[in-house]
Design an enzyme around this catalytic site. Structure first.
Site, PDB file in Angstrom:
ATOM      1  N   TYR A 153      27.031 -15.219  34.362  1.00 23.24           N
ATOM      2  CA  TYR A 153      27.072 -14.032  33.504  1.00 23.24           C
ATOM      3  C   TYR A 153      25.881 -13.995  32.548  1.00 23.24           C
ATOM      4  CZ  TYR A 153      29.294 -10.554  30.385  1.00 23.24           C
ATOM      5  OH  TYR A 153      29.590  -9.437  29.637  1.00 23.24           O
ATOM      6  N   LYS A 157      23.032 -11.088  32.541  1.00 20.82           N
ATOM      7  CA  LYS A 157      22.810 -10.266  31.349  1.00 20.82           C
ATOM      8  C   LYS A 157      21.383 -10.418  30.812  1.00 20.82           C
ATOM      9  CE  LYS A 157      26.782  -8.213  31.043  1.00 20.82           C
ATOM     10  NZ  LYS A 157      26.849  -6.776  31.393  1.00 20.82           N
TER      11      LYS A 157
END
Length: 252
Positions: A153, A157
């Site tokens: 993640y 991002k």
């Protein structure tokens, strides 16, 4: 400067930050296409918007699938008009420590966040450049700075920030801006899932987070939607390639 009505697409728009953003953009007079993996959920959010006096449709699409993306964007253009606002919000969590993280955990997060934003941006840029006006807002995260248990993640991002800056450079001459928002702790299904993963009561989890945030509270989806709405505004035309941390305090 008045804001003329536009056509906006919000991915992952059925709930949480996405749904709140879709409602915010509709309240500003834009026609909104709510795109989500589950079409019934997307349609439910769209019905809420229309009940509030806005214009919206709900579409089901997997943003990591190029054919589904092209079909969804074409449908939006046919039913609402050329899309010139895109909010790349679709996302998933597959949290785990590195030694426990599977290849599928890694690939799934990359497919939805990074490939999804790429495919959606590529599909809408043709409409934006033809219109000579466009706004792309990507959902990054405070986790882009690194976060235990989120190697996938965090990487996705951070990658979205690089994508944002590159889109700003490539599309700026066509009147298209690209910016990113990077939320900190926001009350959503995702943060609730994180609390479950670490074995904490959600209220205790929120209180612990708030204690480390300068403004001494956790964020709400409305906080993020307000920032996204600014980036999509007519008056934000000289703001591009930026990453705005919405985290209740400074982030580097």
């Amino acid at each position: 400067m008045s804001q003329p009505p536009r056509v906006a697409i919000v991915t992952g728009g059925a709930r949480g930050i996405g749904a709140t953003t879709a409602r915010k953009l509709a309240a500003k007079g834009h026609a909104v296409a709510v795109v989500d993996l589950n079409e019934a959920d997307a349609e439910a959010t769209a019905k809420t918007i229309t009940a509030e006096g806005g214009t919206a449709i709900g579409l089901g699409a997997d943003v990591s699938d190029s054919e589904q993306v092209e079909t969804a964007v074409s449908t939006v253009a046919e039913r609402l008009g050329p899309p010139t606002i895109l909010v790349n919000n679709a996302g998933v969590l597959r949290d785990n420590l590195l030694f426990k993280m599977s290849e599928d955990d890694w690939d799934t997060v990359m497919q939805v966040h990074l490939r999804g934003a790429f495919l959606m941006s590529r599909a809408v840029q043709g409409y934006m450049t033809k219109e000579g006006w466009g706004r792309i807002v990507n959902l990054s995260s405070n986790s882009a700075l690194g976060n235990r248990g989120q190697a996938n993640y965090s990487t996705a991002k951070a990658g979205l920030q690089g994508l944002t800056k590159t889109l700003a450079i490539e599309l700026g001459k066509f009147g298209v801006t690209a910016n990113a928002v990077a939320p900190g702790f926001i009350i959503t299904d995702m943060t609730r899932a994180t609390a479950e993963r670490v074995g904490m009561d959600y209220e205790d989890f929120k209180n612990a987070a708030a204690a480390n945030i300068p403004v001494r509270r956790v964020g709400r989806p409305e906080d993020v939607a307000a920032a996204i709405a600014f980036f999509t505004d007519e008056e934000a035309g000289f703001v591009s390639g930026q990453v705005l941390y919405i985290a209740g305090g400074p982030r580097t």
